[in-house]
Scaffold this motif. Structure first.
Motif, PDB file in Angstrom:
ATOM      1  N   GLY A   1      -3.856  -1.311   4.312  1.00  0.00           N
ATOM      2  CA  GLY A   1      -2.684  -0.479   4.587  1.00  0.00           C
ATOM      3  C   GLY A   1      -2.829   0.947   4.091  1.00  0.00           C
ATOM      4  O   GLY A   1      -2.064   1.823   4.478  1.00  0.00           O
ATOM      5  N   ARG A   2      -3.823   1.209   3.231  1.00  0.00           N
ATOM      6  CA  ARG A   2      -4.060   2.563   2.707  1.00  0.00           C
ATOM      7  C   ARG A   2      -4.904   3.377   3.671  1.00  0.00           C
ATOM      8  O   ARG A   2      -5.749   2.852   4.388  1.00  0.00           O
ATOM      9  N   GLU A   3      -4.681   4.680   3.650  1.00  0.00           N
ATOM     10  CA  GLU A   3      -5.518   5.611   4.402  1.00  0.00           C
ATOM     11  C   GLU A   3      -6.768   5.904   3.576  1.00  0.00           C
ATOM     12  O   GLU A   3      -6.668   6.246   2.398  1.00  0.00           O
ATOM     13  N   VAL A   4      -7.922   5.734   4.183  1.00  0.00           N
ATOM     14  CA  VAL A   4      -9.185   6.009   3.511  1.00  0.00           C
ATOM     15  C   VAL A   4     -10.103   6.773   4.454  1.00  0.00           C
ATOM     16  O   VAL A   4      -9.849   6.858   5.660  1.00  0.00           O
ATOM     17  N   ARG A   5     -11.155   7.285   3.881  1.00  0.00           N
ATOM     18  CA  ARG A   5     -12.230   7.832   4.710  1.00  0.00           C
ATOM     19  C   ARG A   5     -13.532   7.247   4.192  1.00  0.00           C
ATOM     20  O   ARG A   5     -13.691   7.024   2.991  1.00  0.00           O
ATOM     21  N   VAL A   6     -14.423   6.967   5.121  1.00  0.00           N
ATOM     22  CA  VAL A   6     -15.718   6.399   4.772  1.00  0.00           C
ATOM     23  C   VAL A   6     -16.808   7.308   5.320  1.00  0.00           C
ATOM     24  O   VAL A   6     -16.657   7.915   6.382  1.00  0.00           O
TER      25      VAL A   6
ATOM     26  N   ALA B   1       0.801  -1.225   0.000  1.00  0.00           N
ATOM     27  CA  ALA B   1       0.000   0.000   0.000  1.00  0.00           C
ATOM     28  C   ALA B   1       0.833   1.274   0.000  1.00  0.00           C
ATOM     29  O   ALA B   1       0.363   2.322  -0.413  1.00  0.00           O
ATOM     30  N   SER B   2       2.081   1.195   0.445  1.00  0.00           N
ATOM     31  CA  SER B   2       2.917   2.400   0.511  1.00  0.00           C
ATOM     32  C   SER B   2       3.594   2.717  -0.826  1.00  0.00           C
ATOM     33  O   SER B   2       4.242   3.747  -0.966  1.00  0.00           O
ATOM     34  N   VAL B   3       3.435   1.842  -1.814  1.00  0.00           N
ATOM     35  CA  VAL B   3       4.078   2.023  -3.111  1.00  0.00           C
ATOM     36  C   VAL B   3       3.067   2.596  -4.107  1.00  0.00           C
ATOM     37  O   VAL B   3       1.956   2.100  -4.218  1.00  0.00           O
ATOM     38  N   ASP B   4       3.483   3.643  -4.804  1.00  0.00           N
ATOM     39  CA  ASP B   4       2.633   4.238  -5.828  1.00  0.00           C
ATOM     40  C   ASP B   4       2.863   3.543  -7.166  1.00  0.00           C
ATOM     41  O   ASP B   4       3.936   3.008  -7.425  1.00  0.00           O
ATOM     42  N   ILE B   5       1.872   3.608  -8.024  1.00  0.00           N
ATOM     43  CA  ILE B   5       1.939   3.032  -9.371  1.00  0.00           C
ATOM     44  C   ILE B   5       2.312   4.145 -10.340  1.00  0.00           C
ATOM     45  O   ILE B   5       1.717   5.218 -10.309  1.00  0.00           O
TER      46      ILE B   5
ATOM     47  N   GLY C   1     -12.062   8.672   9.053  1.00  0.00           N
ATOM     48  CA  GLY C   1     -10.857   8.268   8.335  1.00  0.00           C
ATOM     49  C   GLY C   1      -9.998   7.337   9.158  1.00  0.00           C
ATOM     50  O   GLY C   1     -10.083   7.299  10.382  1.00  0.00           O
ATOM     51  N   GLY C   2      -9.158   6.584   8.449  1.00  0.00           N
ATOM     52  CA  GLY C   2      -8.225   5.699   9.117  1.00  0.00           C
ATOM     53  C   GLY C   2      -7.530   4.797   8.113  1.00  0.00           C
ATOM     54  O   GLY C   2      -7.810   4.845   6.917  1.00  0.00           O
ATOM     55  N   LYS C   3      -6.623   3.982   8.614  1.00  0.00           N
ATOM     56  CA  LYS C   3      -5.891   3.033   7.781  1.00  0.00           C
ATOM     57  C   LYS C   3      -6.638   1.708   7.768  1.00  0.00           C
ATOM     58  O   LYS C   3      -7.081   1.225   8.817  1.00  0.00           O
ATOM     59  N   ILE C   4      -6.776   1.116   6.584  1.00  0.00           N
ATOM     60  CA  ILE C   4      -7.479  -0.170   6.472  1.00  0.00           C
ATOM     61  C   ILE C   4      -6.607  -1.258   7.104  1.00  0.00           C
ATOM     62  O   ILE C   4      -5.484  -1.496   6.669  1.00  0.00           O
TER      63      ILE C   4
END
Length: 152
Positions: free
Chosen positions: A102-107, A49-53, A117-120
């Protein structure tokens, strides 16, 4: 938010192992007709999750995935667009939470009518667990109106 198994997407089961073998996860795959050709749209994410594409990652997967899909479809009259999830992706399907651990999201929680918000931490076919300030918060999918990445 609705949970639709990623495996239920047409051609997903045949393509996901190829993408994973290259070091990525297949997030979304759509195949359909468009003006006399077959239009394919795919979204990939890094396993970490910390790696960008980047563009090179998309190109690598595109070159491997397109021939596979053309063989499955029985045609080379195709147009394929392959992208990353983007920095501020709207999560469209609850099954995506498991891909983005591992990603930060908000629901948007319908029970409190506000963003949380939080980390999955984890996800299954009924709930997603987020970590916020050291606390684990569990959200049933039926309580989530929408979700998106938090761009830091």
């Amino acid at each position: 938010m609705e949970y639709v198994s990623l495996d239920s997407m047409p051609y997903y089961k045949e393509c996901a192992p190829l993408v994973e073998g290259l070091g990525y996860r297949l997030v979304e795959l759509k195949v359909g007709p468009a003006k006399g050709t077959v239009r394919i749209t795919a979204v990939i994410a890094a396993k970490d999750a910390s790696v960008d594409i980047g563009v090179d990652d998309c190109s690598k997967v595109h070159h491997a995935l397109l021939p596979r899909l053309e063989a499955l479809l029985g045609t080379d009259d195709t147009y394929m667009e392959l992208t990353s999830p983007g920095m501020e992706r709207n999560i469209k399907n609850a099954a995506e939470f498991a891909v983005f651990i591992g990603r930060e999201v908000r629901v948007w929680d319908k029970t409190v009518t506000d963003w949380v918000g939080g980390k999955i931490l984890s996800a299954d076919d009924k709930t997603v667990t987020l970590e916020k300030d050291g606390e684990s918060l569990v959200f049933p999918f039926e309580n989530i109106a929408k979700a998106k990445f938090i761009h830091l």
